[in-house]
Design a protein around this motif. Structure first.
Motif, PDB file in Angstrom:
ATOM      1  N   ASP A 453      76.868  55.210  78.305  1.00 10.07           N
ATOM      2  CA  ASP A 453      77.182  54.799  77.164  1.00 10.07           C
ATOM      3  C   ASP A 453      76.374  53.677  77.234  1.00 10.07           C
ATOM      4  O   ASP A 453      76.025  52.628  77.464  1.00 10.07           O
ATOM      5  CB  ASP A 453      78.413  54.541  77.097  1.00 10.07           C
ATOM      6  CG  ASP A 453      78.604  53.639  75.733  1.00 10.07           C
ATOM      7  OD1 ASP A 453      78.357  53.397  75.267  1.00 10.07           O
ATOM      8  OD2 ASP A 453      80.194  53.343  76.006  1.00 10.07           O
ATOM      9  N   ALA A 454      74.974  53.653  75.669  1.00 12.40           N
ATOM     10  CA  ALA A 454      73.771  52.870  75.732  1.00 12.40           C
ATOM     11  C   ALA A 454      74.800  51.912  75.443  1.00 12.40           C
ATOM     12  O   ALA A 454      73.977  50.289  76.105  1.00 12.40           O
ATOM     13  CB  ALA A 454      73.057  52.738  74.985  1.00 12.40           C
ATOM     14  N   ARG A 455      75.921  51.562  74.595  1.00 15.95           N
ATOM     15  CA  ARG A 455      76.514  49.977  74.045  1.00 15.95           C
ATOM     16  C   ARG A 455      77.456  49.078  75.530  1.00 15.95           C
ATOM     17  O   ARG A 455      76.998  48.293  75.698  1.00 15.95           O
ATOM     18  CB  ARG A 455      78.072  50.200  74.171  1.00 15.95           C
ATOM     19  CG  ARG A 455      77.358  51.174  72.352  1.00 15.95           C
ATOM     20  CD  ARG A 455      78.468  51.450  71.827  1.00 15.95           C
ATOM     21  NE  ARG A 455      79.720  52.560  72.189  1.00 15.95           N
ATOM     22  CZ  ARG A 455      80.505  53.180  71.776  1.00 15.95           C
ATOM     23  NH1 ARG A 455      80.918  52.857  70.940  1.00 15.95           N
ATOM     24  NH2 ARG A 455      81.062  54.386  72.624  1.00 15.95           N
ATOM     25  N   ALA A 456      77.520  50.331  76.845  1.00 12.90           N
ATOM     26  CA  ALA A 456      77.697  49.428  78.520  1.00 12.90           C
ATOM     27  C   ALA A 456      76.311  49.009  78.711  1.00 12.90           C
ATOM     28  O   ALA A 456      76.558  47.919  79.280  1.00 12.90           O
ATOM     29  CB  ALA A 456      78.687  50.372  78.230  1.00 12.90           C
ATOM     30  N   LEU A 457      75.121  49.735  78.460  1.00 13.85           N
ATOM     31  CA  LEU A 457      74.202  49.476  79.259  1.00 13.85           C
ATOM     32  C   LEU A 457      73.307  48.224  78.948  1.00 13.85           C
ATOM     33  O   LEU A 457      72.871  47.027  79.654  1.00 13.85           O
ATOM     34  CB  LEU A 457      73.498  50.838  79.271  1.00 13.85           C
ATOM     35  CG  LEU A 457      72.238  50.702  80.221  1.00 13.85           C
ATOM     36  CD1 LEU A 457      72.499  50.514  81.582  1.00 13.85           C
ATOM     37  CD2 LEU A 457      71.499  51.821  79.806  1.00 13.85           C
ATOM     38  N   ALA A 458      73.526  48.306  77.975  1.00 12.44           N
ATOM     39  CA  ALA A 458      72.840  47.908  76.635  1.00 12.44           C
ATOM     40  C   ALA A 458      72.347  45.683  77.923  1.00 12.44           C
ATOM     41  O   ALA A 458      71.725  45.138  78.032  1.00 12.44           O
ATOM     42  CB  ALA A 458      72.554  47.433  75.895  1.00 12.44           C
ATOM     43  N   PRO A 459      73.836  45.178  77.988  1.00  7.62           N
ATOM     44  CA  PRO A 459      73.753  44.196  78.638  1.00  7.62           C
ATOM     45  C   PRO A 459      73.471  43.824  79.889  1.00  7.62           C
ATOM     46  O   PRO A 459      73.320  42.799  80.204  1.00  7.62           O
ATOM     47  CB  PRO A 459      75.384  43.591  78.347  1.00  7.62           C
ATOM     48  CG  PRO A 459      76.057  45.365  78.326  1.00  7.62           C
ATOM     49  CD  PRO A 459      74.641  46.154  77.192  1.00  7.62           C
ATOM     50  N   LYS A 460      73.861  44.555  80.498  1.00  7.98           N
ATOM     51  CA  LYS A 460      73.550  44.988  81.728  1.00  7.98           C
ATOM     52  C   LYS A 460      72.288  45.031  82.460  1.00  7.98           C
ATOM     53  O   LYS A 460      71.366  44.323  83.016  1.00  7.98           O
ATOM     54  CB  LYS A 460      74.013  46.204  82.919  1.00  7.98           C
ATOM     55  CG  LYS A 460      75.649  46.538  82.873  1.00  7.98           C
ATOM     56  CD  LYS A 460      76.264  47.376  83.204  1.00  7.98           C
ATOM     57  CE  LYS A 460      77.548  47.915  83.262  1.00  7.98           C
ATOM     58  NZ  LYS A 460      77.989  49.045  84.645  1.00  7.98           N
ATOM     59  N   LEU A 461      71.206  45.594  81.171  1.00  9.29           N
ATOM     60  CA  LEU A 461      69.366  45.777  81.950  1.00  9.29           C
ATOM     61  C   LEU A 461      69.348  43.984  80.530  1.00  9.29           C
ATOM     62  O   LEU A 461      68.013  43.754  80.881  1.00  9.29           O
ATOM     63  CB  LEU A 461      69.122  46.871  81.077  1.00  9.29           C
ATOM     64  CG  LEU A 461      69.576  48.155  81.182  1.00  9.29           C
ATOM     65  CD1 LEU A 461      68.827  49.220  80.164  1.00  9.29           C
ATOM     66  CD2 LEU A 461      69.622  48.238  82.812  1.00  9.29           C
ATOM     67  N   LEU A 462      70.188  43.754  79.556  1.00  8.22           N
ATOM     68  CA  LEU A 462      68.895  42.298  79.054  1.00  8.22           C
ATOM     69  C   LEU A 462      70.736  41.409  78.994  1.00  8.22           C
ATOM     70  O   LEU A 462      70.615  41.418  77.739  1.00  8.22           O
ATOM     71  CB  LEU A 462      69.152  43.041  77.658  1.00  8.22           C
ATOM     72  CG  LEU A 462      67.238  44.290  77.138  1.00  8.22           C
ATOM     73  CD1 LEU A 462      67.831  44.997  75.854  1.00  8.22           C
ATOM     74  CD2 LEU A 462      66.066  43.871  77.651  1.00  8.22           C
ATOM     75  N   PRO A 463      70.884  40.830  80.070  1.00  2.00           N
ATOM     76  CA  PRO A 463      71.907  40.392  80.315  1.00  2.00           C
ATOM     77  C   PRO A 463      71.915  39.376  78.535  1.00  2.00           C
ATOM     78  O   PRO A 463      70.508  38.207  78.865  1.00  2.00           O
ATOM     79  CB  PRO A 463      72.700  39.526  81.428  1.00  2.00           C
ATOM     80  CG  PRO A 463      70.850  39.645  81.840  1.00  2.00           C
ATOM     81  CD  PRO A 463      70.577  40.847  81.170  1.00  2.00           C
ATOM     82  N   GLY A 464      72.861  39.020  77.964  1.00  2.40           N
ATOM     83  CA  GLY A 464      72.824  38.053  76.607  1.00  2.40           C
ATOM     84  C   GLY A 464      71.443  37.966  75.804  1.00  2.40           C
ATOM     85  O   GLY A 464      71.207  36.674  75.296  1.00  2.40           O
ATOM     86  N   ALA A 465      70.513  38.961  75.916  1.00  2.00           N
ATOM     87  CA  ALA A 465      69.424  39.298  75.050  1.00  2.00           C
ATOM     88  C   ALA A 465      69.345  40.324  73.983  1.00  2.00           C
ATOM     89  O   ALA A 465      68.465  40.249  73.586  1.00  2.00           O
ATOM     90  CB  ALA A 465      68.332  39.047  75.585  1.00  2.00           C
ATOM     91  N   VAL A 466      70.461  40.813  73.771  1.00  5.81           N
ATOM     92  CA  VAL A 466      71.052  41.858  72.989  1.00  5.81           C
ATOM     93  C   VAL A 466      71.477  41.045  71.410  1.00  5.81           C
ATOM     94  O   VAL A 466      72.037  41.000  71.646  1.00  5.81           O
ATOM     95  CB  VAL A 466      71.958  42.951  73.793  1.00  5.81           C
ATOM     96  CG1 VAL A 466      71.862  43.923  72.191  1.00  5.81           C
ATOM     97  CG2 VAL A 466      72.142  43.565  75.101  1.00  5.81           C
ATOM     98  N   SER A 467      70.118  41.771  70.733  1.00  6.94           N
ATOM     99  CA  SER A 467      70.689  40.988  69.300  1.00  6.94           C
ATOM    100  C   SER A 467      71.746  41.505  68.666  1.00  6.94           C
ATOM    101  O   SER A 467      72.329  43.051  69.064  1.00  6.94           O
ATOM    102  CB  SER A 467      69.392  41.469  68.354  1.00  6.94           C
ATOM    103  OG  SER A 467      69.059  42.375  68.139  1.00  6.94           O
ATOM    104  N   PRO A 468      71.846  40.774  67.475  1.00  4.15           N
ATOM    105  CA  PRO A 468      73.394  41.666  67.347  1.00  4.15           C
ATOM    106  C   PRO A 468      72.920  42.871  66.175  1.00  4.15           C
ATOM    107  O   PRO A 468      73.577  44.428  65.974  1.00  4.15           O
ATOM    108  CB  PRO A 468      73.537  40.629  65.854  1.00  4.15           C
ATOM    109  CG  PRO A 468      73.546  39.395  66.052  1.00  4.15           C
ATOM    110  CD  PRO A 468      72.106  39.833  67.229  1.00  4.15           C
ATOM    111  N   ALA A 469      71.725  42.525  65.261  1.00  4.22           N
ATOM    112  CA  ALA A 469      71.250  44.343  65.123  1.00  4.22           C
ATOM    113  C   ALA A 469      70.839  45.352  65.513  1.00  4.22           C
ATOM    114  O   ALA A 469      71.664  46.596  65.456  1.00  4.22           O
ATOM    115  CB  ALA A 469      69.732  44.400  64.200  1.00  4.22           C
ATOM    116  N   THR A 470      70.887  45.020  66.845  1.00  2.00           N
ATOM    117  CA  THR A 470      70.226  46.386  68.030  1.00  2.00           C
ATOM    118  C   THR A 470      71.279  46.634  68.418  1.00  2.00           C
ATOM    119  O   THR A 470      71.777  48.184  68.743  1.00  2.00           O
ATOM    120  CB  THR A 470      69.490  46.090  69.825  1.00  2.00           C
ATOM    121  OG1 THR A 470      68.128  45.552  68.998  1.00  2.00           O
ATOM    122  CG2 THR A 470      69.866  46.761  70.426  1.00  2.00           C
TER     123      THR A 470
END
Length: 496
Positions: A453-470
């Motif tokens: 699930d990319a939605r769960a993975l994104a904050p693990k790879l980019l903690p505090g850096a995922v933009s609202p648009a992404t």
């Protein structure tokens, strides 16, 4: 962009989803100094200079045998003109000629080229990539890659195909946490560098061998200034930093005799092959230009191997070298236009420590310019590939697949094509075609990944850096594979 994300991505090689994010980013970075292993198992099992050089020595022996035989195959009756006249060529011309010694030598030469490219080179690329995927010291590994590009060789040259990776493994990895001068010496004495920049064919015109050849009158030998020039221009002082062409020539004279055993070419090969195993650094006195040398106003007394080494020792700790290294490190970690205050800070750390690299790295970590919130660098193809695969928990890199992928992405490993190495600025990597190739690769990565699930993975790879648009785009994806592919080419993932 959080400090944790900066540590993982700007300083490191990208997060792994199966590892906890560091609670103290600075301590995580500095703690890697004690944990770094210069010779992990995957590197220890990779091709070595000794093995590659033994193969090269066999190859050159076969080539000498080929030249000695000459003649080659007996001439066959030309078939094409007779066919044009409507006549069939005589039967004997259709039969393969009997194998000759030259045929066998050519066969073995082809086998060597194939083995060197598909085994030695690809094996080293695979080992490098696999180690980058599983390392627990990604900041130090990034520094290894930085120095390998600083001291660039290119595997496009036949003699360097199999040795390009061994230089990184044997001359850079052991010294990445040591003194710059020790790394410099190890690199300049490595067979990959000696062969790539033609130092192994440099002969002092007034050396014993040069004088004998000149007396025979049928051959001209002389200096090759490539290595001396690149040491001053690229490896140490930098371009236009006070040295002259005369200094380059004098340094090249001092370096005559620095060569490699068993695999050199040219008139000095026999003199260099008397001592050491194939691939060993040797000082061949018959090639050395006699006399004192004056480089940048300092006189270096006549001598053997120590004459050029004394020049290396001096330029390794010169103020211009400190500035050159500081500028490149600042560019790598703090943006395409290196912040002057950061450059000055790194230069001072270099000079006060005598080129102690961990001291410089600590100054780098302590520089606020490297911790600003906005992304500062566009990832190179190598960085993007490694961070993508680390994020997907891939732990083994197939050698041939990795070679092909990096070729497709535009940054084949150890093949910059020029001694200056690959560019470290966004303009060289952010073109539309280059981005499209990453999109295509991201889709392949995602199609082969497990149901993530990319939605769960994104904050693990980019903690505090995922933009609202992404985050919104990931939430609207129609499938897990589509979400993963989108994450890997999201703006915040493509930059660090």
């Amino acid at each position: 962009m959080s400090k944790t994300s900066i540590a993982l991505n700007r300083f490191g090689l990208g997060a792994r989803a199966d590892q906890p994010v560091p609670s103290d980013p600075v301590a995580w970075l500095t703690g890697q100094f004690a944990k770094y292993d210069p010779r992990p198992d995957v590197i220890a099992n990779a091709p070595t200079s000794a093995g590659v050089s033994a193969e090269l020595a066999d190859y050159f022996r076969q080539q000498r045998a080929l030249r000695a035989q000459g003649g080659g195959r007996p001439a066959a009756t030309p078939a094409a003109p007779m066919a044009m006249m409507g006549q069939a060529p005589p039967a004997p011309a259709m039969q393969p000629p009997a194998p000759t010694g030259q045929d066998e030598a050519m066969k073995q030469a082809r086998q060597f080229a194939q083995r060197s490219g598909r085994s030695d080179y690809a094996g080293a690329v695979g080992a490098r990539a696999t180690n980058a995927l599983i390392t627990d010291t990604p900041f130090i590994e990034r520094l290894v890659h930085f120095w390998a590009n600083h001291f660039a060789v290119s595997a496009d040259k036949l003699q360097v195909i199999g040795l390009s990776g061994t230089m990184e493994f044997e001359a850079i990895r052991p010294h990445v946490l040591g003194k710059f001068g020790d790394m410099l010496t190890a690199v300049e004495r490595h067979p990959a560098m000696l062969l790539y920049l033609d130092q192994a064919v440099s002969v002092g015109p007034n050396s014993p061998l040069g004088a004998r050849i000149a007396a025979r009158g049928n051959r001209k030998v002389g200096l090759n200034e490539n290595l001396a020039r690149e040491i001053l221009e690229l490896h140490t002082l930098g371009v236009r930093t006070g040295y002259t062409q005369a200094d380059v020539t004098e340094f090249a004279r001092a370096m005559t005799g620095w060569t490699v055993a068993g695999i050199g070419q040219g008139p000095g090969a026999r003199a260099a092959g008397t001592d050491g195993l194939p691939g060993d650094f040797v000082f061949a006195a018959p090639l050395h230009e006699p006399g004192d040398r004056t480089v940048m106003g300092k006189v270096y007394p006549a001598g053997g191997v120590e004459q050029a080494q004394a020049v290396l020792n001096d330029v390794a700790v010169a103020p211009a070298t400190a500035t050159h290294i500081a500028t490149k490190l600042a560019r790598h970690f703090a943006g395409d236009n290196p912040p002057p205050a950061m450059v000055a800070r790194l230069q001072a750390a270099f000079l006060t420590s005598g080129g102690d690299l961990p001291t410089v790295y600590r100054a780098l970590i302590a520089s606020p310019e490297a911790w600003v919130d906005q992304p500062l660098k566009f990832k190179t193809p190598w960085e993007w590939m490694i961070s993508s695969l680390r994020g997907l928990n891939v732990k083994t890199a197939d050698p041939q697949v990795t070679v092909g992928l990096l070729q497709q992405l535009g940054q084949p490993t150890w093949k910059p094509g020029q001694p200056i190495g690959y560019d470290d600025i966004a303009a060289s990597w952010a073109g539309p075609d280059a981005v499209l190739r990453r999109v295509e690769a991201a889709e392949r990565f995602a199609s082969r990944a497990a149901n993530i699930d990319a939605r769960a993975l994104a904050p693990k790879l980019l903690p505090g850096a995922v933009s609202p648009a992404t985050a919104t785009a990931l939430a609207n994806c129609e499938s897990p594979a589509q979400g993963l592919a989108l994450l890997l080419v999201a703006p915040e993932f493509m930059r660090r």
